[in-house]
Design an enzyme around this catalytic site. Structure first.
Site, PDB file in Angstrom:
ATOM      1  N   LYS A   1       4.759   9.379 -11.716  1.00 35.80           N
ATOM      2  CA  LYS A   1       3.290   8.607 -11.289  1.00 35.80           C
ATOM      3  C   LYS A   1       2.194  10.171 -10.035  1.00 35.80           C
ATOM      4  O   LYS A   1       1.275   9.470 -10.504  1.00 35.80           O
ATOM      5  CB  LYS A   1       3.512   7.799 -10.309  1.00 35.80           C
ATOM      6  CG  LYS A   1       2.042   6.660  -9.551  1.00 35.80           C
ATOM      7  CD  LYS A   1       0.873   6.502 -10.165  1.00 35.80           C
ATOM      8  CE  LYS A   1      -0.054   5.854  -9.950  1.00 35.80           C
ATOM      9  NZ  LYS A   1       0.141   4.855  -9.255  1.00 35.80           N
TER      10      LYS A   1
ATOM     11  N   THR B   1       2.785   3.690  -4.752  1.00 41.16           N
ATOM     12  CA  THR B   1       3.335   4.878  -5.121  1.00 41.16           C
ATOM     13  C   THR B   1       3.608   5.320  -4.125  1.00 41.16           C
ATOM     14  O   THR B   1       3.304   5.424  -2.896  1.00 41.16           O
ATOM     15  CB  THR B   1       2.115   5.323  -5.534  1.00 41.16           C
ATOM     16  OG1 THR B   1       1.433   4.838  -6.969  1.00 41.16           O
ATOM     17  CG2 THR B   1       2.287   6.650  -5.759  1.00 41.16           C
TER      18      THR B   1
ATOM     19  N   PRO C   1       0.381  -1.004  -0.657  1.00 46.76           N
ATOM     20  CA  PRO C   1      -0.004   0.396   0.188  1.00 46.76           C
ATOM     21  C   PRO C   1       0.520   1.294  -0.109  1.00 46.76           C
ATOM     22  O   PRO C   1       0.143   2.435  -0.962  1.00 46.76           O
ATOM     23  CB  PRO C   1      -0.690  -0.211   1.433  1.00 46.76           C
ATOM     24  CG  PRO C   1      -0.727  -2.195   1.683  1.00 46.76           C
ATOM     25  CD  PRO C   1       0.086  -1.831   1.424  1.00 46.76           C
TER      26      PRO C   1
ATOM     27  N   LYS D   1      -4.141   8.599  -0.229  1.00 50.83           N
ATOM     28  CA  LYS D   1      -3.282   8.546  -0.142  1.00 50.83           C
ATOM     29  C   LYS D   1      -2.097   9.493  -0.785  1.00 50.83           C
ATOM     30  O   LYS D   1      -0.863  10.350  -0.804  1.00 50.83           O
ATOM     31  CB  LYS D   1      -3.171   6.969  -0.281  1.00 50.83           C
ATOM     32  CG  LYS D   1      -1.078   6.933  -0.107  1.00 50.83           C
ATOM     33  CD  LYS D   1      -0.880   5.262   0.054  1.00 50.83           C
ATOM     34  CE  LYS D   1      -0.761   5.118  -1.469  1.00 50.83           C
ATOM     35  NZ  LYS D   1       0.679   5.670  -2.196  1.00 50.83           N
TER      36      LYS D   1
END
Length: 291
Positions: free
Chosen positions: A179, A104, A77, A251
């Site tokens: 990203k 990420t 995560p 997030k």
């Protein structure tokens, strides 16, 4: 180390909304995988899913079970989870092994981890992906790579299985930065589309009609053409038990603001999106489920 289907086992950690279809695409293409997830049942379900007519999968109950793999892909995560996995895993990997960081994370995290891996003779690429679960299952993701070009060439057969576009954008940390840039562009467009639909609704225009109207205009965008995509992703996260704080509209946007602070860049739009986007996406997804 030469990476081939015949000689290389791939460890894959993190079998959530995006990780599982990526792992299944690798299995379908004939790679041998060792699967791990913080919820072992996910790994067992993936191994037994029927994917991988030519590949083979086994399950590692602990991260240490990935230590014998020549390539390890991480789709866990967040920065803390990546760090915890690599704390346990790096001492176990052989010199010449490659870690593919699909999570990420902050660019600084990726740079620090690449340096730690290099100290042990292990290559690490930050290789986050974009495209969603359906494209992941087809091996059609966009892969944004930061890191050493020679390491990328070794890992390219694996990355080209999960991605139709594999692009090195710079040194370690650059893939993560690309990203986050992708996420900022996407969520800015999504926020604009939501407000535009609210404006049109206030003047009596149905959601489907305003989307059809802008499809031929300069307001057209991927998020407008794929309206409902984030409702489906939110539903999948609900099914998998992923907390809102770990979802990209929460997030990833907070990581955008953190990366901006670290670089001394002023991103007022990103700051606003980080505060409002999660509530907006989750509320629309709940409304879509009721309708």
């Amino acid at each position: 180390m030469t990476v081939t289907r015949e000689t290389t086992r791939i460890g894959f950690a993190g079998l959530g909304n995006l990780g599982r279809p990526m792992a299944e695409a690798l299995l379908d293409d004939g790679w041998r995988l060792v699967l791990h997830d913080r919820e072992p049942e996910r790994a067992r379900a993936c191994a037994a899913s029927g994917a991988g007519a030519t590949g083979a999968a086994e399950v590692a109950e602990r991260v240490s079970g990935l230590g014998g793999c020549g390539v390890v892909a991480l789709a866990v995560p967040d920065d803390a989870a990546v760090g915890a996995v690599l704390d346990e895993l790096l001492p176990l990997l052989s010199e010449g092994a490659v870690v593919l960081l699909h999570s990420t994370v902050l660019p600084g995290t990726a740079r620090d981890l690449a340096a730690r891996a290099a100290d042990r003779g292990v290559g690490l690429l930050d290789a986050p992906v974009s495209g969603g679960a359906e494209r992941a299952a087809r091996g059609d993701l966009a892969v944004m790579v930061g890191g050493d070009a020679d390491v990328l060439e070794r890992a390219r057969p694996v990355l080209e299985t999960v991605g139709s576009q594999v692009l090195r954008v710079g040194p370690s940390g650059a893939g993560s930065a690309a990203k986050l840039a992708n996420q900022l562009m996407m969520f800015a467009a999504l926020a604009g589309a939501h407000e535009a639909i609210d404006l049109a609704a206030a003047h009596g225009i149905a959601e489907r009609d305003v989307l059809a109207a802008v499809a031929g205009g300069l307001g057209d965008s991927w998020v407008a053409r794929n309206w409902g995509f984030f409702d489906e992703v939110a539903s999948a996260y609900d099914t998998g038990g992923t907390p809102v704080s770990e979802r990209p509209w929460s997030k990833d946007l907070w990581e955008v603001t953190a990366a901006a602070r670290a670089a001394g860049v002023n991103l007022p739009v990103a700051g606003l999106l980080a505060q409002i986007m999660a509530d907006r996406v989750e509320a629309h997804a709940r409304s879509a489920r009721r309708s």
